[in-house]
Design a protein around this motif. Structure first.
Motif, short mmCIF file in Angstrom:
data_model
loop_
_atom_site.label_atom_id
_atom_site.label_comp_id
_atom_site.label_asym_id
_atom_site.label_seq_id
_atom_site.Cartn_x
_atom_site.Cartn_y
_atom_site.Cartn_z
N CYS A 130 -0.76 38.81 20.21
CA CYS A 130 0.25 39.48 19.55
C CYS A 130 -0.10 40.72 18.96
CB CYS A 130 0.84 38.46 18.32
SG CYS A 130 2.29 39.13 17.61
N CYS A 136 2.51 30.81 17.78
CA CYS A 136 3.33 31.74 16.68
C CYS A 136 3.41 31.44 15.21
CB CYS A 136 4.64 31.96 16.90
SG CYS A 136 5.61 33.08 15.97
N CYS A 149 -2.80 33.88 11.59
CA CYS A 149 -2.18 33.44 12.96
C CYS A 149 -3.10 33.63 13.86
CB CYS A 149 -0.94 34.28 13.08
SG CYS A 149 -0.28 33.87 14.63
N CYS A 188 4.98 32.83 12.67
CA CYS A 188 5.79 33.54 11.84
C CYS A 188 6.65 32.79 10.88
CB CYS A 188 7.04 34.26 12.81
SG CYS A 188 6.37 35.51 13.97
N CYS A 212 3.53 41.13 9.69
CA CYS A 212 2.31 41.23 10.83
C CYS A 212 2.19 42.52 11.11
CB CYS A 212 2.53 40.03 11.86
SG CYS A 212 2.62 38.77 11.35
S1 SF4 Z 1 0.63 37.41 14.71
FE1 SF4 Z 1 2.33 37.40 13.25
S2 SF4 Z 1 4.26 38.04 14.45
FE2 SF4 Z 1 2.55 37.47 15.89
S3 SF4 Z 1 2.84 35.42 16.37
FE3 SF4 Z 1 1.42 35.52 14.64
S4 SF4 Z 1 2.62 35.50 13.04
FE4 SF4 Z 1 4.18 35.70 14.67
#
Ligand code: SF4
Length: 361
Positions: A334, A312, A327, A314, A351
Motif C-alpha cells: 500500500c 488492510c 499495518c 484502515c 497513512c
Molecule cells: S497502509 Fe494504511 S491505508 Fe494502506 S491498507 Fe494499511 S491501514 Fe489501510
C-alpha cells in the motif's frame, strides 16, 4: 500584523512546549484525539509530537472524508458510470477503493468520469451537455455540504443528480468517546468543520464525557496551544469547551451555511468505512429534492460493499488504535501511488500523511 509565520515562531513553540511539559503528570498516558486530516498534516509535517512529553499521545480520529467513504457508495457510483452516466467528483474520490476497484479503474475501462474542483463545475458541465445524464458524487463533511446544498436548492440542471455522501463529525467523535479501550483524555476539534457548525455542538464532550475539547486552527502553534489548553483543563480537573481558533471560528458558526444544509438535507444514520453505522451522522436529501437523488433517479441500490481488503488495517487507523507503520501493508503493498486502503488515498488520510511526512523525516 499577525501572519501565518507568527503561528510558526520556534521560540514561542518552545515556550508553549515547556509549559505543556511542566503541567503534564509524569505517570499515565494522556491520549488526545484530533479529528481532522489537516491537523494530522501539521502535526506530522512540523514534528509536533517530538515536542510533547512522551506520555502525551496525539492520535488521529476519523477526520478524513475520503477515508470513511464506504465501498458501497463507490460501488454505486461505478455502477452508474457503467450505465453511461457521467460521474463528476473531486480528484481524491477517484482513487478510493470500492469492493472491486476504484472509479479510476472504471475510467480506464472507458467510463465517463470527470474530476471537478467545485460543485458548480458539475452543474456547468451538465448544462453544457443536456443530452447526457450527470451525477455529482458529493463527498465531505459539514465543510463541503453547503456547496452541495446550494446547487441542490437551485435545481440548476434537470440532468444532474447527486450521490450524497456527506457526513457530520460530532456523532463520530461521540462514538470514539464511548470506546472504553481508547481511554481518551481530550479532543482537538476540527477547524474547517467548526467554521460551519461553530463551537457549541461539541459541548456534549466535556459535559457528558468529561473530555476537555478545544477547537484548533491549522498552524503549528495552534496545535501546541490546543494541547496546552487540554492539559491545563486536565490539571485543573475542569473539563470545558474552548475555542483556540477564534480568528476563524465563531461560537455559532456560519448560520447561513447551516440554513442551506438544513433546507436541503435531513440527518440520518449512516455507514462510515471502518466504523460501521453511526446514528445521526449522515446527510440525506429531503423528500422535496428526491428527484435529484441519484440512487433513486437511476435505480441503483446501495448494496453492502467490501470496505477492507485482506491485510488492510484502515479500521484501526481511523480510530487511532494503531499508527500507519503498524499495518503490514504500509509502504509495501500500500503506497500513495497504489493505495490498497482508503487512508492512503487523500492528503488528509493518516497513512498518506505519514507516508509523505513522518516517513520522509
Ligand atoms: S497502509 Fe494504511 S491505508 Fe494502506 S491498507 Fe494499511 S491501514 Fe489501510
Amino acid at each position: 500584523m499577525v501572519t501565518s509565520q507568527s503561528y510558526r515562531d520556534p521560540e514561542m513553540a518552545k515556550r508553549v512546549a515547556d509549559k505543556i511539559n511542566a503541567l503534564t503528570p509524569k505517570n499515565g498516558v494522556i491520549k488526545i484525539c484530533h479529528v481532522c486530516g489537516t491537523h494530522e498534516w501539521t502535526i506530522s509535517h512540523f514534528g509536533i509530537r517530538s515536542l510533547l512529553p512522551s506520555n502525551i499521545e496525539v492520535i488521529a480520529g476519523p477526520g478524513c472524508p475520503v477515508c470513511i467513504l464506504p465501498a458501497s457508495e463507490v460501488d454505486a457510483a461505478i455502477q452508474m458510470a457503467k450505465k453511461g452516466i457521467v460521474i463528476t467528483c473531486f480528484g481524491d474520490v477517484l482513487r478510493v477503493p470500492g469492493s472491486h476497484g476504484a472509479l479510476l479503474d472504471a475510467k480506464a475501462e472507458g467510463a465517463d468520469i470527470r474530476i471537478v474542483y467545485s460543485t458548480s463545475d458539475a452543474v456547468k458541465m451538465a448544462q453544457e451537455e443536456p443530452q447526457k445524464e450527470f451525477v455529482f458524487f458529493a463527498v465531505g463533511f459539514e465543510t463541503t455540504a453547503p456547496s452541495t446544498a446550494i446547487e441542490v436548492g437551485r435545481k440548476a440542471a434537470k440532468n444532474l443528480s447527486f450521490l450524497v455522501s456527506h457526513r457530520v463529525v460530532p456523532p463520530a467523535m461521540e462514538l470514539l468517546a464511548k470506546m472504553d479501550d481508547l481511554q481518551l483524555k481530550g479532543f482537538i476539534a476540527p477547524g474547517h468543520v467548526s467554521t460551519i457548525i461553530g463551537v457549541e455542538p461539541y459541548a456534549v464532550f466535556p459535559q457528558k464525557y468529561g473530555l476537555p475539547t478545544v477547537v484548533a486552527g491549522f498552524e503549528p502553534l495552534d496545535l501546541l496551544f490546543s494541547v496546552y489548553m487540554i492539559v491545563k483543563q486536565l490539571s485543573e480537573g475542569k473539563p470545558r469547551l474552548e475555542n483556540e481558533y477564534s480568528r476563524g471560528v465563531s461560537w455559532q458558526g456560519n448560520v447561513k451555511a447551516q440554513r442551506l444544509i438544513n433546507e436541503a438535507f435531513e440527518v440520518v444514520d449512516g455507514k462510515w468505512r471502518g466504523l460501521g453505522v453511526i446514528p445521526n451522522s449522515t446527510l440525506a436529501l429531503k423528500d422535496a429534492y428526491s428527484s435529484f437523488d441519484a440512487l433513486k433517479k437511476h435505480s441503483v441500490p446501495l448494496v453492502d460493499g467490501v470496505d477492507s481488503q485482506p491485510g488492510c488495517q484502515c479500521h484501526l487507523v481511523v480510530v487511532g488504535k494503531i499508527k500507519p507503520p503498524a499495518c503490514p501493508l504500509f509502504l509495501k503493498a500500500c503506497t500513495p501511488q497504489n493505495p490498497v486502503g482508503a487512508c492512503m488515498v487523500s492528503m488528509e488520510g493518516t497513512c498518506r500523511v505519514w507516508a509523505k511526512t513522518v516517513n520522509a523525516q
